[in-house]
Design a protein around this motif. Structure first.
Motif, PDB file in Angstrom:
ATOM      1  N   GLU A 274       0.827  -1.203   0.000  1.00  0.00           N
ATOM      2  CA  GLU A 274       0.000   0.000   0.000  1.00  0.00           C
ATOM      3  C   GLU A 274       0.863   1.255   0.000  1.00  0.00           C
ATOM      4  O   GLU A 274       0.520   2.250  -0.632  1.00  0.00           O
ATOM      5  N   GLY A 275       1.982   1.181   0.714  1.00  0.00           N
ATOM      6  CA  GLY A 275       2.847   2.357   0.768  1.00  0.00           C
ATOM      7  C   GLY A 275       3.619   2.585  -0.517  1.00  0.00           C
ATOM      8  O   GLY A 275       4.071   3.688  -0.788  1.00  0.00           O
ATOM      9  N   ALA A 276       3.775   1.541  -1.310  1.00  0.00           N
ATOM     10  CA  ALA A 276       4.655   1.671  -2.464  1.00  0.00           C
ATOM     11  C   ALA A 276       3.929   2.190  -3.701  1.00  0.00           C
ATOM     12  O   ALA A 276       4.563   2.515  -4.695  1.00  0.00           O
ATOM     13  N   ILE A 277       2.607   2.227  -3.669  1.00  0.00           N
ATOM     14  CA  ILE A 277       1.858   2.746  -4.819  1.00  0.00           C
ATOM     15  C   ILE A 277       1.329   4.120  -4.455  1.00  0.00           C
ATOM     16  O   ILE A 277       0.648   4.267  -3.442  1.00  0.00           O
ATOM     17  N   GLU A 278       1.666   5.098  -5.263  1.00  0.00           N
ATOM     18  CA  GLU A 278       1.364   6.462  -4.839  1.00  0.00           C
ATOM     19  C   GLU A 278      -0.113   6.818  -5.005  1.00  0.00           C
ATOM     20  O   GLU A 278      -0.691   7.446  -4.134  1.00  0.00           O
ATOM     21  N   ASP A 279      -0.706   6.399  -6.101  1.00  0.00           N
ATOM     22  CA  ASP A 279      -2.107   6.725  -6.336  1.00  0.00           C
ATOM     23  C   ASP A 279      -2.956   5.992  -5.303  1.00  0.00           C
ATOM     24  O   ASP A 279      -3.002   4.775  -5.261  1.00  0.00           O
ATOM     25  N   GLU A 280      -3.665   6.774  -4.462  1.00  0.00           N
ATOM     26  CA  GLU A 280      -4.303   6.154  -3.316  1.00  0.00           C
ATOM     27  C   GLU A 280      -5.358   5.136  -3.675  1.00  0.00           C
ATOM     28  O   GLU A 280      -5.444   4.064  -3.086  1.00  0.00           O
ATOM     29  N   ALA A 281      -6.175   5.474  -4.657  1.00  0.00           N
ATOM     30  CA  ALA A 281      -7.248   4.558  -5.020  1.00  0.00           C
ATOM     31  C   ALA A 281      -6.662   3.251  -5.546  1.00  0.00           C
ATOM     32  O   ALA A 281      -7.116   2.152  -5.191  1.00  0.00           O
ATOM     33  N   LYS A 282      -5.627   3.373  -6.369  1.00  0.00           N
ATOM     34  CA  LYS A 282      -5.002   2.167  -6.913  1.00  0.00           C
ATOM     35  C   LYS A 282      -4.335   1.365  -5.824  1.00  0.00           C
ATOM     36  O   LYS A 282      -4.406   0.131  -5.800  1.00  0.00           O
ATOM     37  N   ALA A 283      -3.664   2.073  -4.915  1.00  0.00           N
ATOM     38  CA  ALA A 283      -2.993   1.375  -3.817  1.00  0.00           C
ATOM     39  C   ALA A 283      -4.017   0.597  -3.010  1.00  0.00           C
ATOM     40  O   ALA A 283      -3.794  -0.559  -2.648  1.00  0.00           O
ATOM     41  N   ALA A 284      -5.168   1.230  -2.764  1.00  0.00           N
ATOM     42  CA  ALA A 284      -6.176   0.567  -1.948  1.00  0.00           C
ATOM     43  C   ALA A 284      -6.678  -0.691  -2.635  1.00  0.00           C
ATOM     44  O   ALA A 284      -6.855  -1.735  -2.004  1.00  0.00           O
ATOM     45  N   ARG A 285      -6.886  -0.596  -3.941  1.00  0.00           N
ATOM     46  CA  ARG A 285      -7.413  -1.781  -4.635  1.00  0.00           C
ATOM     47  C   ARG A 285      -6.377  -2.893  -4.694  1.00  0.00           C
ATOM     48  O   ARG A 285      -6.693  -4.064  -4.476  1.00  0.00           O
ATOM     49  N   ALA A 286      -5.130  -2.522  -4.974  1.00  0.00           N
ATOM     50  CA  ALA A 286      -4.088  -3.547  -5.019  1.00  0.00           C
ATOM     51  C   ALA A 286      -3.963  -4.219  -3.656  1.00  0.00           C
ATOM     52  O   ALA A 286      -3.908  -5.453  -3.556  1.00  0.00           O
TER      53      ALA A 286
END
Ligand code: HEM
Ligand SMILES: Nc1ncnc2c1ncn2[C@@H]1O[C@H](COP(=O)(O)OP(=O)(O)OP(=O)(O)O)[C@@H](O)[C@H]1O
Ligand SMILES: Nc1ncnc2c1ncn2[C@@H]1O[C@H](COP(=O)(O)OP(=O)(O)OP(=O)(O)O)[C@@H](O)[C@H]1O
Ligand SMILES: [Mg+2]
Ligand SMILES: [Mg+2]
Lengths: 214, 221, 238, 221, 214
Positions: free
Chosen positions: C142-154
Motif C-alpha cells: 500500500e505504501g509503495a503505490i502512490e495513487d491512493e485509489a489504486k494502492a487501496a485496490r491492489a
C-alpha cells in the motif's frame, strides 16, 4: 462491427481530480473526429476511457453495430484499436514478430500484416530488432499493426508526431481508406490531421482542463 | 484458444530471448547448490540430510528472479494496453503468462534439480520425486509470483517488494514439497503430500489469474 | 466519491460517541482483568511469568481477528467500491500488525523462561510469523503505490488472496510439524485452565476487542478527515 | 565530489525511497528465513548448521533481485544519455550506483542477518562475524552484479551473460565468507578468510566500475 | 563555453551499415540549425554522434570556446544538453526531483530549475510523480531540465512534438533567448521550428539515407 458510438455526458477523473465532465459526442461510420485541447486537458484519458481502460466516473459510452447495441467490452475487444503515446513494441523482438503478433491478436492475418508493412515502407526493416529502428520507423510499425488489424474503431493519440512528411501522407491515405470502408476515427492531435475531420475541443480553460494544483 | 496460443507463444519467446530468465535462474541455482557444501563443511552425512530440502528451497527462490519482468515491461511500454484491447480477457493473458513462466523458468529448474541433489550426495533414487515436486510446485510458484508481480505494478519498488508479498504464499507448497521428498526418502507415504502440492498448485493456477487480471486492470486504469 | 461523502456523515456521527465509549469499556475491562490477574496465585510451574499470558493470549487472538476484519473490509471495498470500506481496511492494517508483533514479542519473552529459548519452529508460532509477514507485505504494497485509489485496490486484492490462503498456511504448518517430529516441549496451553486464570483472561480478551474497536474507529475517522482535507485542498487549488 | 554526491543521492532515492525501506528488508529477510525450517524440517541441529550459509544465500539473492534495474531502466528511458552528458565520467556514476545498491539493499540485509541467523538457532556469538561478512561480501556482490547488469544492456541474451559472467565471480566471496564464519564458529583462524573477502570486495569495488562504464558506453553507442 | 562547432566530413554507421557520410556543418554562437530528413535518415544518430555517445566512423567534430579549441569530451560534459526522443524521466520520482537533479547535474541551481518550471507552466505539477503527467507535460519537464541547465549547445531531437500550441510558443521564446545569449541550437524536426533556423537536409535518397535493407 461498430457503426456508431455515442458518448453521453461522460466524466473522467484521474486520481480524485475531475478532469472531463459532461462530455458528449456522437460518431458514425465513415466519420473522423479530431480531438484538440491543451496539454493535460484529458485527451489521452478520454481515449482510454472510451477504450474501457479507465472507468469513467459518470456518463456512458454506447456502441452500436449492424445488429443493434453492442456491450462495450465486446465492442472494444473485437473492434477497436488504440495507438497511444507509447508504441507498445517490445524492443527485443523483431519488427516482424511484433506486427504479426498484433495483427493476429486483433483478428487479422499475417498476410494483412505484410501488406500493411509494405504500405508503410517497412518491408526491408522487418528482420531488425525493434531496438534498432528509428523513432519514426517504430511509430510506422505501430501504425502497421493498426492497419493490419481488422478493426473499425481507431482511437489515435497523436499518431503523426514522429513521422516524416511522406509518411504522414501515406498514413493520411490509410485513414481516408479506413473511413471510406465504414471505419470510425477518433484522433487526438495538436497539429491538423491530413484528412477531413470534425474538430472537437476539450478542456479549454475550465477546472481540471489545464493543470492540476500540486 | 487461438488467442491463448498466440499470447502464450509470445510470452514464451519473450522470456527465452531477451531477458534470458531461465539461464539466470539455472546459474543461480547451480551457484547456490555449490555454496551448500562450502557452508556446511565437508561432512557428507550432514549434507545428505539437508540436500533435498535445500535444493527445493533454492528452487523456490530462483523462481523469484525474473518475476519482475512478468508484467512490468508490458505495462510500462504500452503493450499491455493493446493486449487488454484484444479478443481475450486479461485473465487468459494472465494464465498464459503464468504458464509461460512455468515452462521457461520453473521446468528447466525442476529438470536440473535431481542432478544437483545427487551431486550434493543424496541418493539417486530421489530423482523422480525431486523432479515431480519441482514441476508441480514450480507451477504454484509461478502463479503466486505472478500475483505479486501484477500487484506491484506502478509501485516504486520492484524485486524485494514482490518477494515479500509472495514468500508467505510460498509457505504451503514449500512445506508439501519438502514433506513429499522427505517421506519418499524415508520410505513413508509420499503420495499425500505430493497430492496436496498438486492440489495447491492447481488451485493457484486456477485462481491466481483472476487476481493477476484484477491487479493489472487496476494498474492500467 | 459521492457515496463516500453521503454515507460517512452517518459514520462520523456514530463513531463520534462510539469510539470514546468503546475506549472506556476497554479500560474498564482491562482494569478488572488485571486486578483479577494479580489476585491469582503464581502458577506452580511458571511462577510470575504467567502474567504475560494476559497480554499474550488476547494479542495472539486479536492478530487473527483483525485480519478477518481487514479481509472483510477489503472484500467490500473491492466489490462495492465502497470508499469507507477502503478506509477501514487501511486503518486496520497497522493495528493488526501491532497486535501480531505484540503476540510475537510477548510469546518469545514468555518462551525464554518456560521453554528455554526465544523461538521454536512450532506450527502455531510459524503461522503467526507468516501472518505478520502478510501484514508487513500489505502495508509495504500500500505504501509503495502512490495513487491512493489504486494502492487501496491492489492492497485489497492482496488481502483477499491472503484471506483465502491463511487457513491453508495454518493447516499446512500443523501438518508439517506432525510429519517432521517437532520438539515436543510445547503444545502451548491447554483447555484445562483453572477458573482463576480463565476469568481474567476472558476479560482481557474483551478488553482488547473493545480497545481495537475504539482505535479502529478513531483511525477510520482520521482517514475520513484526511480525505476531506485533500478534497478541500483540491477545490482550493481549482 | 559534488557530482558524485548528486548521483549517489539519486541512486539511493531510486532504490530506497517509497514503500517501507528497512521494514521491507526486514520482511524480506524474515520471509526467507521462515521458509528455511519449513523446507529442512524443524530439527534445530540441522538448521544451525545451515543458518550462516543461508544468510549468505539471501544476500546473494537480494543483490540479484534488483540487479536488472541497476542500469536497464536508465538505459531504456533515456536517462543514461543525460547522465553520460554530465560532468562526471561514467565510471563515477557506476561507482555511485554500486555503492547505492550496497547501502540500500545489501547493508540493511547484512545488519539484519545476525537476528535471523540467531533465530535459526546459530549461537549469538556468531553475530559480529555474520555482520562483517555480510557488509563486506555484500559490497562485492553489488559491484559484481553491476558488471552483469551493465553487460546485459541492450543485448538479446542479457540474462545469460549475467549468469555466465557474474555467478562464477560470486563464488570466491561466497567461499571466503562461508570459511570465515565457519572458522569463527569453530574457534579457528577466521581472520585470513575475512581478509581475503575484504580484499576481493575492495578489488571488485575498485575495478568493476571501469567494466561497468565500458559496458554502458558500449550499449549506448 | 562553446562558441562554435565545426563538423568535418563526418561519417556515422549503425550496425555495419554506413548511414551518413561526408557530412559537414559549421555552427556559431547565436545560430540555429534545423536538421531535416526522412525517417531513418540518421538525424538522431547524428545528434548522438555530436554528443559523443556514438563514435563516428570517420571525420571529426571540433568544439571551440573563447579560449580556443576544447576537447570534445570536455565540451560535451560541461556545455551540451541533449533532448532525445525519450524524455529520460524516471516515472517513479516527482517532477521536482527530476528537474532539480538534472539542473544540478548539468551545473545549474535549484533556483534556475524552479524558474524554468514556472516558465513552462509546470509549477503546480511539481509534486506529482512523473508517472501521472500527460505526454506534453512530461516533454515540458524535459524542456525545463534543458532550460535550467547552463549549457550553451542544445541538441534537440524533435523537441516540439507533443506540445500544444501555446507551449510551442513558449519554447520558441526560450530558444530565441538562448540564441540571443550566445547559445547554439541543432534541432532535428519534421515540422518547421518556431525560430529562424538554417535548414540542413540529411539523407535524401542515397544509400543508407532512407531505409536499411533487411
Ligand atoms: C513467539 C512465540 C509465541 C507465539 C507466536 C504464540 C502464538 C499464540 C497463538 C496464535 C495463540 C492462539 C490465540 C487464540 O486464538 O486463542 C496462542 C495462545 C496461547 N499461547 Fe502462545 N505463542 C507464543 C509463545 C507462547 C509461550 C512461550 C507460551 C507459554 C508457555 C504461550 C502460551 C499460550 C497460551 C497458554 C495460549 C492460550 C491457549 C489456548 O488458546 O487454549 N505462548 N499463542
Ligand atoms: N543500433 C542500431 N543498429 C543498427 N541499425 C540502427 C541502429 N540504430 C539505428 N539504426 C538504423 O539507423 C537508421 C537511422 O536511425 P536514426 O534513429 O538516426 O534516424 P532518424 O533520422 O532519427 O529517424 P526518425 O525521423 O525516425 O527519428 C535507421 O534506419 C535505423 O534503423
Ligand atoms: N494516474 C494519474 N493520476 C493523477 N493524475 C493523472 C493521472 N494520469 C493523468 N493525470 C493528469 O490528468 C491530466 C490529463 O492527462 P492526459 O494524459 O489525459 O492529458 P492529454 O490531454 O492527453 O495531454 P497531452 O496533450 O499532454 O498528451 C493531466 O493533468 C495529468 O497530470
Ligand atoms: Mg495525451
Ligand atoms: Mg530520430
Amino acid at each position: 462491427m461498430i457503426t456508431a458510438i455515442s458518448i453521453e455526458s461522460l466524466a473522467v477523473a484521474r486520481g480524485d481530480r475531475p478532469l472531463i465532465s459532461g462530455f458528449s459526442l456522437a460518431l458514425e461510420a465513415g466519420e473522423a473526429v479530431a480531438l484538440a485541447g491543451r496539454n493535460g486537458a484529458g485527451k489521452t484519458s478520454l481515449l482510454r476511457a472510451i477504450a474501457g481502460l479507465i472507468r469513467p466516473s459518470a456518463g456512458k459510452v454506447t456502441f452500436r453495430g449492424d445488429g443493434g447495441e453492442i456491450a462495450p467490452e465486446d465492442a472494444v475487444a473485437r473492434d477497436a484499436h488504440l495507438i497511444g503515446h507509447q508504441d507498445g513494441l517490445k524492443l527485443s523482438r523483431t519488427a516482424w514478430d511484433e506486427v504479426r503478433f498484433q495483427a493476429e491478436w486483433s483478428g487479422g492475418t499475417a498476410a494483412a500484416a505484410r501488406a500493411a508493412c509494405a504500405r508503410l515502407g517497412l518491408s526491408s526493416l522487418l528482420n531488425l530488432q525493434v531496438r534498432k529502428l528509428s523513432a519514426g520507423q517504430r511509430r510506422r510499425l505501430a501504425l502497421a499493426r493498426l492497419a493490419a488489424s481488422p478493426r473499425s474503431l481507431w482511437l489515435l493519440d497523436e499518431p503523426l508526431a514522429p513521422l516524416d512528411r511522406d509518411q504522414r501522407g501515406v498514413f493520411g491515405d490509410l485513414m481516408a481508406e479506413h473511413l471510406a470502408g465504414g471505419g470510425l476515427i477518433l484522433a487526438a492531435a495538436h497539429d491538423p490531421l491530413p484528412i477531413a475531420a470534425r474538430a472537437v475541443e476539450i478542456g479549454g480553460g475550465q477546472i481540471g482542463g489545464g493543470e492540476i494544483g500540486g | 484458444m487461438r488467442a491463448f496460443s498466440l499470447i502464450f507463444r509470445r510470452e514464451l519467446a519473450l522470456s527465452w530471448t531477451g531477458g534470458g530468465g531461465p539461464v539466470l535462474a539455472l546459474g543461480f541455482y547451480l551457484a547456490m547448490a555449490s555454496l551448500l557444501p562450502l557452508a556446511l563443511g565437508a561432512d557428507p552425512a550432514r549434507m545428505t540430510a539437508v540436500a533435498p530440502g535445500f535444493a527445493w528451497l533454492v528452487l523456490a527462490l530462483a523462481s523469484l528472479l525474473s518475476l519482475e519482468r512478468m508484467f512490468e515491461r508490458d505495462f510500462e511500454d504500452g503493450a499491455l494496453d493493446l493486449i487488454a484491447l484484444g479478443p481475450a480477457p486479461l485473465e487468459m493473458t494472465a494464465l498464459a503468462k503464468g504458464l509461460a513462466q512455468w515452462i521457461a523458468i520453473a521446468a528447466p529448474l525442476a529438470l536440473l534439480a535431481p542432478v544437483v541433489v545427487t551431486a550434493l550426495g543424496a541418493p539417486v533414487g530421489l530423482a523422480p520425486i525431486v523432479v515431480a515436486c519441482g514441476l508441480i510446485g514450480g507451477l504454484g510458484f509461478c502463479f503466486l509470483g505472478g500475483v505479486g508481480a501484477a500487484l506491484s505494478l506502478g509501485s516504486r519498488r520492484g524485486g524485494v517488494l514482490i518477494a515479500l508479498i509472495v514468500l508467505p504464499l510460498f509457505t504451503p507448497p514449500v512445506i508439501f514439497g519438502a514433506g513429499a521428498i522427505e517421506a519418499f526418502a524415508a520410505g513413508l507415504d509420499w503420495r499425500t503430500p505430493l497430492l496436496l502440492l498438486c492440489a495447491y498448485s492447481l488451485a493457484a493456477g486456477a485462481l491466481c489469474p483472476f487476481a493477476m487480471a484484477a491487479a493489472a486492470r487496476n494498474a492500467l486504469s | 466519491m459521492l457515496q463516500f461523502l453521503v454515507n460517512p456523515e452517518r459514520f462520523m456521527a456514530f463513531s463520534r460517541w462510539a469510539a470514546p465509549l468503546l475506549g472506556l469499556i476497554a479500560l474498564g475491562l482491562a482494569a478488572a482483568g488485571l486486578a483479577l490477574d494479580f489476585q491469582a496465585p503464581p502458577d506452580y510451574q511458571q511462577g510470575y511469568t504467567v502474567h504475560i499470558m494476559f497480554i499474550h493470549v488476547p494479542a495472539a487472538f486479536m492478530s487473527e481477528f483483525v485480519y478477518a476484519c481487514l479481509g472483510v473490509a477489503s472484500f467490500l471495498s473491492l466489490i462495492f467500491r465502497h470508499a469507507l470500506a477502503a478506509a477501514a481496511a487501511r486503518a486496520a492494517a497497522p493495528l493488526g500488525t501491532g497486535f501480531t508483533a505484540l503476540a510475537l514479542i510477548t510469546g518469545s519473552l514468555w518462551g525464554r523462561p518456560t521453554w528455554g529459548t526465544w523461538w521454536v519452529w512450532d506450527p502455531r508460532l510459524t503461522s503467526v510469523l507468516v501472518l505478520f509477514l502478510f501484514y508487513v507485505g500489505y502495508m509495504a504494497l500500500e505504501g509503495a503505490i502512490e495513487d491512493e485509489a489504486k494502492a487501496a485496490r491492489a492492497a485489497a486484492i492482496l488481502a483477499l488472496v491472503g484471506l483465502i490462503n491463511l487457513p491453508i498456511v495454518h493447516y499446512s504448518v500443523v501438518w508439517w510439524n506432525s510429519l517432521h517430529q517437532g520438539s515436543s516441549l510445547l503444545r502451548a496451553g491447554g483447555p484445562d485452565m483453572p477458573a482463576v486464570y480463565l476469568a481474567p483472561l476472558l476479560l482481557m480478551v474483551f478488553a482488547y476487542m473493545a480497545g481495537f474497536g475504539a482505535l479502529w474507529l478513531v483511525r477510520i475517522r482520521g482517514e475520513v478527515w484526511r480525505r476531506r482535507a485533500a478534497v478541500a485542498a483540491m477545490r482550493a487549488a481549482g
